[in-house]
Motif scaffolding. Structure first.
Motif, PDB file in Angstrom:
ATOM      1  N   ALA A 110       0.998  -6.799  -6.666  1.00  0.00           N
ATOM      2  CA  ALA A 110       0.905  -7.227  -8.066  1.00  0.00           C
ATOM      3  C   ALA A 110      -0.154  -6.449  -8.838  1.00  0.00           C
ATOM      4  CB  ALA A 110       0.624  -8.729  -8.124  1.00  0.00           C
ATOM      5  N   SER A 111      -1.211  -6.014  -8.148  1.00  0.00           N
ATOM      6  CA  SER A 111      -2.270  -5.243  -8.808  1.00  0.00           C
ATOM      7  C   SER A 111      -1.958  -3.747  -8.837  1.00  0.00           C
ATOM      8  CB  SER A 111      -3.614  -5.478  -8.094  1.00  0.00           C
ATOM      9  OG  SER A 111      -3.556  -5.029  -6.757  1.00  0.00           O
ATOM     10  N   LYS A 112      -0.767  -3.386  -8.339  1.00  0.00           N
ATOM     11  CA  LYS A 112      -0.304  -1.994  -8.331  1.00  0.00           C
ATOM     12  C   LYS A 112      -1.258  -1.088  -7.548  1.00  0.00           C
ATOM     13  CE  LYS A 112       1.783  -2.742 -12.881  1.00  0.00           C
ATOM     14  NZ  LYS A 112       1.887  -2.305 -14.284  1.00  0.00           N
ATOM     15  N   SER A 113      -1.752  -1.618  -6.418  1.00  0.00           N
ATOM     16  CA  SER A 113      -2.728  -0.880  -5.615  1.00  0.00           C
ATOM     17  C   SER A 113      -2.142  -0.342  -4.320  1.00  0.00           C
ATOM     18  CB  SER A 113      -3.918  -1.800  -5.285  1.00  0.00           C
ATOM     19  OG  SER A 113      -4.509  -2.329  -6.449  1.00  0.00           O
ATOM     20  N   GLY A 114      -0.814  -0.430  -4.168  1.00  0.00           N
ATOM     21  CA  GLY A 114      -0.194  -0.031  -2.919  1.00  0.00           C
ATOM     22  C   GLY A 114      -0.343   1.441  -2.586  1.00  0.00           C
ATOM     23  N   ASP A 115      -0.652   2.264  -3.594  1.00  0.00           N
ATOM     24  CA  ASP A 115      -0.840   3.689  -3.349  1.00  0.00           C
ATOM     25  C   ASP A 115      -2.320   4.045  -3.264  1.00  0.00           C
ATOM     26  OD1 ASP A 115      -1.452   3.224  -5.984  1.00  0.00           O
ATOM     27  OD2 ASP A 115      -0.418   4.994  -6.764  1.00  0.00           O
ATOM     28  N   GLY A 116      -3.150   3.045  -3.007  1.00  0.00           N
ATOM     29  CA  GLY A 116      -4.599   3.273  -2.983  1.00  0.00           C
ATOM     30  C   GLY A 116      -5.047   4.248  -1.916  1.00  0.00           C
ATOM     31  N   VAL A 160      -9.927   0.300  -2.335  1.00  0.00           N
ATOM     32  CA  VAL A 160     -10.601  -0.804  -1.640  1.00  0.00           C
ATOM     33  C   VAL A 160      -9.607  -1.919  -1.332  1.00  0.00           C
ATOM     34  CG1 VAL A 160     -12.363  -2.614  -1.856  1.00  0.00           C
ATOM     35  CG2 VAL A 160     -12.850  -0.293  -2.662  1.00  0.00           C
ATOM     36  N   ILE A 161      -8.758  -2.217  -2.300  1.00  0.00           N
ATOM     37  CA  ILE A 161      -7.764  -3.285  -2.101  1.00  0.00           C
ATOM     38  C   ILE A 161      -6.784  -2.914  -1.000  1.00  0.00           C
ATOM     39  CG2 ILE A 161      -5.843  -4.527  -3.195  1.00  0.00           C
ATOM     40  CD1 ILE A 161      -7.374  -4.275  -5.861  1.00  0.00           C
ATOM     41  N   GLU A 162      -6.279  -1.691  -1.029  1.00  0.00           N
ATOM     42  CA  GLU A 162      -5.326  -1.237  -0.012  1.00  0.00           C
ATOM     43  C   GLU A 162      -5.987  -1.158   1.366  1.00  0.00           C
ATOM     44  OE1 GLU A 162      -2.164   0.858   2.112  1.00  0.00           O
ATOM     45  OE2 GLU A 162      -2.353  -0.755   0.650  1.00  0.00           O
ATOM     46  N   PHE A 163      -7.190  -0.614   1.431  1.00  0.00           N
ATOM     47  CA  PHE A 163      -7.882  -0.469   2.710  1.00  0.00           C
ATOM     48  C   PHE A 163      -8.213  -1.837   3.303  1.00  0.00           C
ATOM     49  CE2 PHE A 163     -11.669   0.515   5.362  1.00  0.00           C
ATOM     50  CZ  PHE A 163     -11.061   1.410   6.229  1.00  0.00           C
ATOM     51  N   THR A 164      -8.596  -2.776   2.453  1.00  0.00           N
ATOM     52  CA  THR A 164      -8.870  -4.135   2.921  1.00  0.00           C
ATOM     53  C   THR A 164      -7.621  -4.763   3.516  1.00  0.00           C
ATOM     54  OG1 THR A 164     -10.584  -4.442   1.235  1.00  0.00           O
ATOM     55  CG2 THR A 164      -9.679  -6.433   2.236  1.00  0.00           C
ATOM     56  N   HIS A 165      -6.469  -4.518   2.877  1.00  0.00           N
ATOM     57  CA  HIS A 165      -5.207  -5.050   3.421  1.00  0.00           C
ATOM     58  C   HIS A 165      -4.912  -4.453   4.790  1.00  0.00           C
ATOM     59  CE1 HIS A 165      -1.286  -6.831   3.508  1.00  0.00           C
ATOM     60  NE2 HIS A 165      -0.680  -5.658   3.562  1.00  0.00           N
ATOM     61  N   ARG A 166      -5.182  -3.174   4.949  1.00  0.00           N
ATOM     62  CA  ARG A 166      -4.942  -2.538   6.250  1.00  0.00           C
ATOM     63  C   ARG A 166      -5.872  -3.108   7.323  1.00  0.00           C
ATOM     64  NH1 ARG A 166      -3.571   3.892   5.429  1.00  0.00           N
ATOM     65  NH2 ARG A 166      -2.027   3.641   3.765  1.00  0.00           N
ATOM     66  N   ILE A 167      -7.128  -3.331   6.967  1.00  0.00           N
ATOM     67  CA  ILE A 167      -8.087  -3.870   7.935  1.00  0.00           C
ATOM     68  C   ILE A 167      -7.691  -5.282   8.349  1.00  0.00           C
ATOM     69  CG2 ILE A 167     -10.470  -4.635   8.260  1.00  0.00           C
ATOM     70  CD1 ILE A 167     -10.124  -1.632   8.430  1.00  0.00           C
ATOM     71  N   THR A 168      -7.356  -6.118   7.369  1.00  0.00           N
ATOM     72  CA  THR A 168      -6.970  -7.497   7.701  1.00  0.00           C
ATOM     73  C   THR A 168      -5.665  -7.530   8.486  1.00  0.00           C
ATOM     74  OG1 THR A 168      -5.928  -7.710   5.505  1.00  0.00           O
ATOM     75  CG2 THR A 168      -8.183  -8.523   5.746  1.00  0.00           C
ATOM     76  N   SER A 169      -4.752  -6.617   8.184  1.00  0.00           N
ATOM     77  CA  SER A 169      -3.494  -6.551   8.924  1.00  0.00           C
ATOM     78  C   SER A 169      -3.737  -6.133  10.370  1.00  0.00           C
ATOM     79  CB  SER A 169      -2.530  -5.569   8.254  1.00  0.00           C
ATOM     80  OG  SER A 169      -2.182  -6.005   6.956  1.00  0.00           O
ATOM     81  N   ALA A 170      -4.624  -5.162  10.565  1.00  0.00           N
ATOM     82  CA  ALA A 170      -4.960  -4.728  11.921  1.00  0.00           C
ATOM     83  C   ALA A 170      -5.629  -5.859  12.699  1.00  0.00           C
ATOM     84  CB  ALA A 170      -5.877  -3.509  11.866  1.00  0.00           C
ATOM     85  N   LEU A 201       6.704   1.841   4.174  1.00  0.00           N
ATOM     86  CA  LEU A 201       6.576   1.778   2.718  1.00  0.00           C
ATOM     87  C   LEU A 201       5.584   2.820   2.207  1.00  0.00           C
ATOM     88  CD1 LEU A 201       6.542  -2.099   2.210  1.00  0.00           C
ATOM     89  CD2 LEU A 201       8.157  -0.517   1.148  1.00  0.00           C
ATOM     90  N   VAL A 202       4.472   2.964   2.922  1.00  0.00           N
ATOM     91  CA  VAL A 202       3.444   3.925   2.507  1.00  0.00           C
ATOM     92  C   VAL A 202       3.929   5.351   2.674  1.00  0.00           C
ATOM     93  CG1 VAL A 202       1.152   4.832   3.079  1.00  0.00           C
ATOM     94  CG2 VAL A 202       1.518   2.362   2.964  1.00  0.00           C
ATOM     95  N   LEU A 203       4.466   5.673   3.838  1.00  0.00           N
ATOM     96  CA  LEU A 203       4.846   7.053   4.143  1.00  0.00           C
ATOM     97  C   LEU A 203       6.020   7.540   3.295  1.00  0.00           C
ATOM     98  CD1 LEU A 203       4.472   6.972   8.037  1.00  0.00           C
ATOM     99  CD2 LEU A 203       2.942   8.054   6.377  1.00  0.00           C
ATOM    100  N   THR A 204       6.872   6.614   2.861  1.00  0.00           N
ATOM    101  CA  THR A 204       7.998   7.008   2.006  1.00  0.00           C
ATOM    102  C   THR A 204       7.657   6.926   0.521  1.00  0.00           C
ATOM    103  OG1 THR A 204       8.877   4.735   2.069  1.00  0.00           O
ATOM    104  CG2 THR A 204       9.711   6.287   3.719  1.00  0.00           C
ATOM    105  N   GLY A 205       6.437   6.513   0.216  1.00  0.00           N
ATOM    106  CA  GLY A 205       6.008   6.458  -1.176  1.00  0.00           C
ATOM    107  C   GLY A 205       6.547   5.280  -1.961  1.00  0.00           C
ATOM    108  N   ASN A 206       7.052   4.244  -1.273  1.00  0.00           N
ATOM    109  CA  ASN A 206       7.594   3.080  -1.973  1.00  0.00           C
ATOM    110  C   ASN A 206       6.493   2.041  -2.227  1.00  0.00           C
ATOM    111  OD1 ASN A 206      10.664   3.289  -2.278  1.00  0.00           O
ATOM    112  ND2 ASN A 206      10.337   3.973  -0.169  1.00  0.00           N
TER     113      ASN A 206
END
Length: 316
Positions: free
Chosen positions: A31-37, A59-69, A119-124
């Motif tokens: 929603a914050s359009k941060s998926g390409d962070g 920061v938003i994208e990296f935080t999502h990756r850390i919490t997902s890991a 999603l990230v690697l395909t740019g979606n």
């Protein structure tokens, strides 16, 4: 024979709750359009293990990756603990229902990570719209719901939930299958509506309606109206199904509890969804809308588990 571990059960419920937080952060990310962070980089972020001088969206994208890991590690520990419990108690006739559910959770949390990477690697991500993106989002949504199902069942069995006699009532299986299908339709059309609203924002409700009916609008915008229509029809069916299962269970206490919870949550979601639409879906409303949707899905799982375990002892 069933065996309950208070510590394991609490941990299983904690993992379920943490997954919901990760899901909500993922919605905030979109929603914050941060998926390409982090750009089109995975596992790294912008080519770095830890981003230096990051922008807010990074920061938003990296935080999502850390919490997902971290979530992945929690699920691995859940599986390891379930295996340990089974190995320790199998000589006592311990049934490994929670182990099977934990294995399912592990499989689908891995798939969840792979879908996120795809999603990230395909740019979606962010405001990028490709013909494939709606399918990516639908797959992500379905996988998330399956993951929540296995996590919920792991916690259910760990808390003393009994064997599920799924073959005992064919009519109930059909009703629950239709309820699940209806909810999946709600979720998929909802993901399309959220994507179209993010990429093609409107300043007023009237402008949004004009876009929905315009022949020149993107096809996603013209599909957006499906979500409220399907949601209302499905909500009516879910409330009917909850009441039907309650009556058919002869007012079993567990079934009554989850039937009532499901019906209340559906009614609240209808009102909240209307408010979200009227306020043009600000991020905080989107988060609340998804939180209620996750709660409804978990309630469906718990209602089904309660119904199909009737008459079975919770503990040996």
């Amino acid at each position: 024979m069933r065996s309950r571990s208070g510590a394991f059960a609490k941990y299983a419920w904690f993992v379920l709750a943490f997954n919901i937080l990760v899901i909500l952060w993922g919605v905030f990310l979109r929603a914050s359009k941060s998926g390409d962070g982090c750009g089109r980089h995975w596992l790294t972020c912008g080519g770095e293990v830890v981003p230096s001088a990051p922008e807010l969206k990074t920061v938003i994208e990296f935080t999502h990756r850390i919490t997902s890991a971290f979530d992945g590690l929690l699920v691995i520990l859940l599986l390891a603990w379930a295996i340990y419990r089974w190995r320790s108690l199998r000589d006592e006739g311990f049934e490994n229902f929670e182990l099977k559910a934990a294995v399912g959770a592990f499989v689908f949390v891995v798939i969840e990570g792979l879908l996120g990477a795809g999603l990230v690697l395909t740019g979606n991500t962010a405001e990028t719209l490709t013909p494939e993106r709606p399918f990516w989002m639908a797959a992500h949504l379905v996988n998330t719901l399956i993951l929540l199902t296995f996590l919920t069942l792991t916690a259910w069995f760990a808390s003393g939930g009994a064997r599920l006699a799924l073959k005992a009532d064919s009519r109930a299986r059909i009703v629950i299958a239709v309820a699940v299908a209806a909810f999946l339709c709600i979720g998929i059309t909802g993901s399309i509506a959220a994507l179209s609203s993010m990429i093609f924002p409107s300043q007023t409700l009237a402008e949004g309606l004009d876009k929905d009916f315009s022949a020149t609008s993107n096809f996603l915008l013209r599909l957006r109206l499906l979500h409220p229509i399907i949601s209302i029809l499905s909500a009516i069916f879910l409330i009917f199904a909850a009441g039907w299962l309650r009556r058919r269970s002869n007012d079993d206490r567990g079934v009554v509890r989850w039937s009532n919870i499901l019906s209340i949550l559906v009614l609240v979601q209808i009102a909240f969804g209307a408010a979200t639409l009227l306020t043009l879906a600000p991020i905080v409303m989107q988060l609340g809308h998804l939180l209620l949707a996750d709660a409804i899905w978990i309630s469906i799982v718990m209602l089904a588990a309660s119904y199909f375990s009737r008459g079975e002892p919770n503990l040996a």
